[in-house]
Design a protein around this motif. Structure first.
Motif: not given
Length: 471
Positions: A296-304
């Motif tokens: 989830x953190x990686x997905x959030x970071x990728x979106x950011x």
């Protein structure tokens, strides 16, 4: 009188003395008779008295019964002593025989105890070795859906159990749900989503509700638990709680076709195994949660990152530039080639041993945002490692420069935003009239937010407030 008779029967001393005295009495009688016959006297009492008083030798002969009785009594006493000694020896021999038999029994019992203790020690050592082997095997599995069936199979194979089941307590803490099993009956129960309520009406429910291990046999009051048609061959069962930090998360249920197969030593060993299983389950659960959190953190970071890069890249006039050997040409935003799209999706270097073109990804915080594409004008060629390293280093430096430029641009935007907020706050703060505050606020925001058609500032009045918010 009776006691004296019994004493005379059992005592050789008295018997020998009486016989000696009687035998010695014959001497004075015979000597007296001989003297009476030699003197030609009649056999009368007076003749006996006369002979005894006239012959002093008879006085000595008259003492013969006393001395013979004493000698015979001494011989009888020695005989009594020998008899007593013989009886004592016989008694000692019997005691020795009894002691020898008792000692042999004790030795046999002790030998059996030692053999049984040795067998139990070997069994426990083998069980502990098996527990260690199982713990090492399950420690490497981090996916709980893979871990639980592996545990059930390993425990059954290593310990020879007919059935092994692993139950986990549900989130509501109401049921123990069967999550893995090795037997055919267990597979049937898994298919129907078998679960047991946390109470004392079942072995697993008892263990998970009270946190205590339980051993049951198919005799007496425990026979009521052996009515599962899916496991008809069970004759012994043991359930152990799976604890993590004082909290019961489930139960390890093992069953055997042999009656009375579980003992206290097995309980201690399998409790150790249950603790290892609980730790493995908890580690797998924590690993799964950590993996989900990281994902989830990686997905959030990728979106950011994508959002930041998109905002930054949209400020550029062109999507890129090309140098054809003579001049540099800007690429139009509509000219997004399929190769660029493919490389951005894969993020990997595309290169064959001999090819006319090589493409290196440009990565922005782990996200591929562009490419360096080099094409040979002379067709296929052999790209050297130095050329590949040069392109990769250039792509890395370009990504670093892009990141610095984005950070500078982001910092400038923050500074401009803070300056605008400060200016608006200064103007609004200098006004005390309500209408003027609203007017200045919407005017300043309208000027600073480009492309906005209208800005509305409206506060709630008594007519617009909800009924439950009115005083």
């Amino acid at each position: 009188m009776q006691n004296w008779l019994n004493f005379s029967k059992n005592s050789n001393t008295l018997n020998y003395a009486l016989v000696g005295m009687l035998f010695g009495l014959m001497f004075p009688i015979i000597a007296t008779l001989i003297r009476i016959f030699d003197a030609k006297l009649s056999l009368e009492i007076s003749s006996i008295i006369l002979v005894q008083s006239s012959d002093s030798l008879l006085w000595i002969i008259d003492t013969a019964p006393i001395f013979l009785g004493l000698f015979a009594a001494y011989a009888g006493r020695r005989q009594d002593n020998l008899k007593t000694l013989y009886e004592e020896l016989q008694s000692r021999e019997k005691e020795l025989t009894i002691f020898q038999a008792t000692l042999e029994q004790r030795v046999d019992a002790r030998t059996k105890d030692l053999i049984e203790a040795n067998r139990q020690a070997e069994k426990r050592a083998l069980q502990l070795q098996t527990v260690s082997s199982v713990a090492r095997t399950i420690a490497s599995v981090q996916d709980i859906d893979t871990l639980l069936p592996n545990i059930a199979k390993l425990v059954s194979d290593q310990f020879g159990f007919y059935h092994t089941g692993i139950f986990l307590v549900d989130e509501a803490n109401e049921f123990a749900v069967l999550r893995a099993s090795n037997s055919e009956g267990g597979a049937t129960m898994l298919n129907r989503q078998h679960k047991l309520k946390l109470d004392t009406h079942s072995i697993v429910g008892y263990v998970t509700s009270r946190g205590e291990p339980r051993i049951v046999l198919d005799v007496g009051a425990d026979a009521v638990f052996f009515n599962n048609p899916d496991l008809p061959n069970t004759h012994s069962e043991m359930a152990l709680p799976l604890r993590v930090g004082g909290r019961v998360i489930g139960a390890l249920d093992v069953q055997s076709t042999q009656p009375n197969v579980f003992a206290e030593g097995d309980l201690a060993t399998l409790t150790t195994l249950a603790d290892q299983v609980a730790i493995a389950i908890e580690n797998a659960r924590l690993f799964s949660e950590a993996r989900e959190t990281i994902s989830e953190s990686q997905a959030t970071f990728s979106r950011y990152v994508k959002q930041e890069w998109t905002g930054f890249a949209n400020q550029a006039k062109n999507t890129g530039y090309m140098f054809d050997g003579n001049r540099t040409v800007a690429l139009d935003k509509k000219d997004k080639r399929e190769k660029v799209i493919s490389l951005v999706q894969t993020g990997r270097l595309t290169l064959e041993k001999e090819s006319a073109e090589i493409a290196v990804p440009i990565k922005f915080r782990g996200q591929t945002v562009g490419i360096l594409d080099v094409k040979s004008k002379k067709g296929n060629r052999q790209w050297t490692q130095d050329e590949i390293t040069l392109l990769e280093s250039a792509a890395e430096r370009a990504a670093f420069a892009l990141e610095n430029a984005r950070l500078v641009e982001s910092a400038q935007r923050r500074v401009a935003r803070e300056r605008a907020i400060g200016e608006i706050s200064t103007k609004v703060g200098a006004i005390s009239d309500l209408d003027a505050i609203m007017q200045v606020t919407v005017e300043e925001l309208g000027r600073r937010i480009g492309g906005t058609t209208e800005v509305i500032f409206e506060f709630e009045t008594d007519e617009t407030l909800p009924a439950d918010n009115k005083l």
